[in-house]
Design an enzyme around this catalytic site. Structure first.
Site, PDB file in Angstrom:
ATOM      1  N   HIS A 165       0.795  -0.787  -0.311  1.00 17.81           N
ATOM      2  CA  HIS A 165       0.124  -0.269  -0.011  1.00 17.81           C
ATOM      3  C   HIS A 165       0.929   1.283   0.112  1.00 17.81           C
ATOM      4  CE1 HIS A 165      -3.089  -2.724   2.182  1.00 17.81           C
ATOM      5  NE2 HIS A 165      -3.649  -2.581   1.259  1.00 17.81           N
ATOM      6  N   SER A 193      -2.842  -7.769   3.785  1.00 23.13           N
ATOM      7  CA  SER A 193      -2.845  -7.351   4.406  1.00 23.13           C
ATOM      8  C   SER A 193      -3.733  -8.500   5.243  1.00 23.13           C
ATOM      9  CB  SER A 193      -4.192  -6.219   5.027  1.00 23.13           C
ATOM     10  OG  SER A 193      -3.798  -5.013   4.248  1.00 23.13           O
ATOM     11  N   ARG A 217      -2.523  -5.838  -7.568  1.00 25.33           N
ATOM     12  CA  ARG A 217      -1.326  -7.223  -8.162  1.00 25.33           C
ATOM     13  C   ARG A 217      -1.051  -7.844  -8.950  1.00 25.33           C
ATOM     14  NH1 ARG A 217      -3.341  -8.652  -1.749  1.00 25.33           N
ATOM     15  NH2 ARG A 217      -5.206  -8.231  -2.574  1.00 25.33           N
ATOM     16  N   LYS A 273     -18.180  -5.208   8.882  1.00 28.13           N
ATOM     17  CA  LYS A 273     -17.395  -6.260   8.970  1.00 28.13           C
ATOM     18  C   LYS A 273     -16.461  -6.057  10.641  1.00 28.13           C
ATOM     19  CE  LYS A 273     -14.334  -7.368   4.509  1.00 28.13           C
ATOM     20  NZ  LYS A 273     -13.256  -6.690   4.043  1.00 28.13           N
TER      21      LYS A 273
HETATM   22  O1  PNS Z   1      -9.419  -2.609   0.459  1.00 29.65           O
HETATM   23  P1  PNS Z   1     -10.387  -2.798  -0.032  1.00 29.65           P
HETATM   24  O2  PNS Z   1     -11.231  -4.025   0.894  1.00 29.65           O
HETATM   25  O3  PNS Z   1     -10.439  -3.947  -1.004  1.00 29.65           O
HETATM   26  O4  PNS Z   1     -11.810  -2.041  -0.055  1.00 29.65           O
HETATM   27  C1  PNS Z   1     -12.264  -2.101  -1.287  1.00 29.65           C
HETATM   28  C2  PNS Z   1     -12.849  -0.552  -1.696  1.00 29.65           C
HETATM   29  C3  PNS Z   1     -13.429   0.468  -0.225  1.00 29.65           C
HETATM   30  C4  PNS Z   1     -12.537   0.314  -2.381  1.00 29.65           C
HETATM   31  C5  PNS Z   1     -14.984  -0.962  -1.411  1.00 29.65           C
HETATM   32  O5  PNS Z   1     -14.909  -1.369  -0.976  1.00 29.65           O
HETATM   33  C6  PNS Z   1     -15.640   0.244  -2.080  1.00 29.65           C
HETATM   34  O6  PNS Z   1     -15.447   1.473  -2.226  1.00 29.65           O
HETATM   35  N1  PNS Z   1     -16.730   0.303  -0.646  1.00 29.65           N
HETATM   36  C7  PNS Z   1     -17.239   1.802  -0.471  1.00 29.65           C
HETATM   37  C8  PNS Z   1     -19.206   1.001  -0.717  1.00 29.65           C
HETATM   38  C9  PNS Z   1     -18.991   1.594  -2.058  1.00 29.65           C
HETATM   39  O7  PNS Z   1     -19.069   2.524  -2.952  1.00 29.65           O
HETATM   40  N2  PNS Z   1     -19.372   0.613  -3.380  1.00 29.65           N
HETATM   41  C10 PNS Z   1     -19.689   0.445  -4.656  1.00 29.65           C
HETATM   42  C11 PNS Z   1     -18.709  -0.206  -5.266  1.00 29.65           C
HETATM   43  S1  PNS Z   1     -18.395  -1.375  -5.399  1.00 29.65           S
END
Ligand code: PNS
Length: 171
Positions: A27, A138, A100, A51
Site C-alpha cells: 500500500h 493485509s 497485484r 465487517k
Molecule cells: O481494500 P479493499 O477492501 O479491497 O477496498 C474496497 C473498497 C473500500 C475500495 C470498496 O469496498 C468500496 O469502495 N466500498 C465503499 C462502498 C461502495 O462505494 N461500493 C460501490 C463500489 S463497489
C-alpha cells in the site's frame, strides 16, 4: 485564458480507498507513487460497519498517518458512504487502486465499472503494484503476525509494533 489552461491549473485530487487493515508496504508503495502524480492524495479508510476488522478505523488511520508523515500532499481520512459520494464531497477526480495480479483484476474491473455507472465524472486509475509486493496482502500479514512470524519486510516498523501488540495474547 482558454478553458484548457484553466483546467490544467485546477488542483488534481485523487482518493486511494481501501480497508488498510493494516496498511502494508505494498500500500505504501502505491501511496508514494500516486502522491507524485496528483496535487493531493487522500487515503480513505472504509468504515465498514458490517465487517469485523482487526484494527479500528482510528488505529488504521493513525498507522497510515505515522508512515506517510514524510509525504506532504497525503491526507488520511475515513468514509462510510458510497465511494462516489465521498469523491464528490472531497472534490476528487480520480480513484487510485493497486493491482497485484490478474486475480485482482476481475474484482477491480467490476468495482470501477460500478463506480463509473454511478458517477461517470469519476475516473479509476490502476497502478501496478511493485512486483516485490505482488503476493502481499493485509490478511497474509495478520496470519504471519498471529503466529509470531517475521513481518519486518512486509510492513513499516510502526505497523509491525502494532501487530505485535494486537496479537500478544493470541499464542
Ligand atoms: O481494500 P479493499 O477492501 O479491497 O477496498 C474496497 C473498497 C473500500 C475500495 C470498496 O469496498 C468500496 O469502495 N466500498 C465503499 C462502498 C461502495 O462505494 N461500493 C460501490 C463500489 S463497489
Amino acid at each position: 485564458m482558454t478553458e484548457h489552461t484553466e483546467r490544467v491549473h485546477e488542483p488534481r485530487i485523487a482518493v486511494y480507498p481501501g480497508s488498510f487493515d493494516p496498511v502494508t508496504l505494498g500500500h505504501l508503495d502505491i501511496i508514494q507513487r500516486a502522491a507524485k502524480q496528483f496535487d493531493k492524495l487522500i487515503v480513505a479508510v472504509l468504515n465498514n460497519l458490517s465487517k469485523q476488522p482487526t484494527f479500528s478505523v482510528e488505529e488504521r488511520k493513525e498507522l497510515l498517518r505515522q508512515i506517510t508523515r514524510h509525504i506532504p500532499n497525503v491526507e488520511i481520512d475515513s468514509f462510510r458512504d458510497l465511494l462516489v459520494n465521498y469523491m464528490e464531497q472531497k472534490q476528487g477526480h480520480v480513484i487510485v487502486r493497486g493491482i497485484r495480479s490478474v486475480t485482482d483484476f476481475e474484482y477491480e474491473l467490476q468495482m470501477a465499472s460500478t463506480n463509473q455507472k454511478l458517477n461517470p465524472r469519476v475516473e479509476t486509475i490502476f497502478m501496478m503494484t511493485n512486483p516485490k509486493y505482488s503476493y502481499l496482502s493485509s490478511s497474509m500479514v495478520k496470519e504471519i503476525a498471529k503466529f509470531n512470524g517475521d513481518v519486518s519486510e512486509l510492513v513499516a516498523p510502526e505497523v509491525e509494533l502494532a501487530l505485535r501488540d494486537k496479537f500478544k495474547d493470541t499464542n
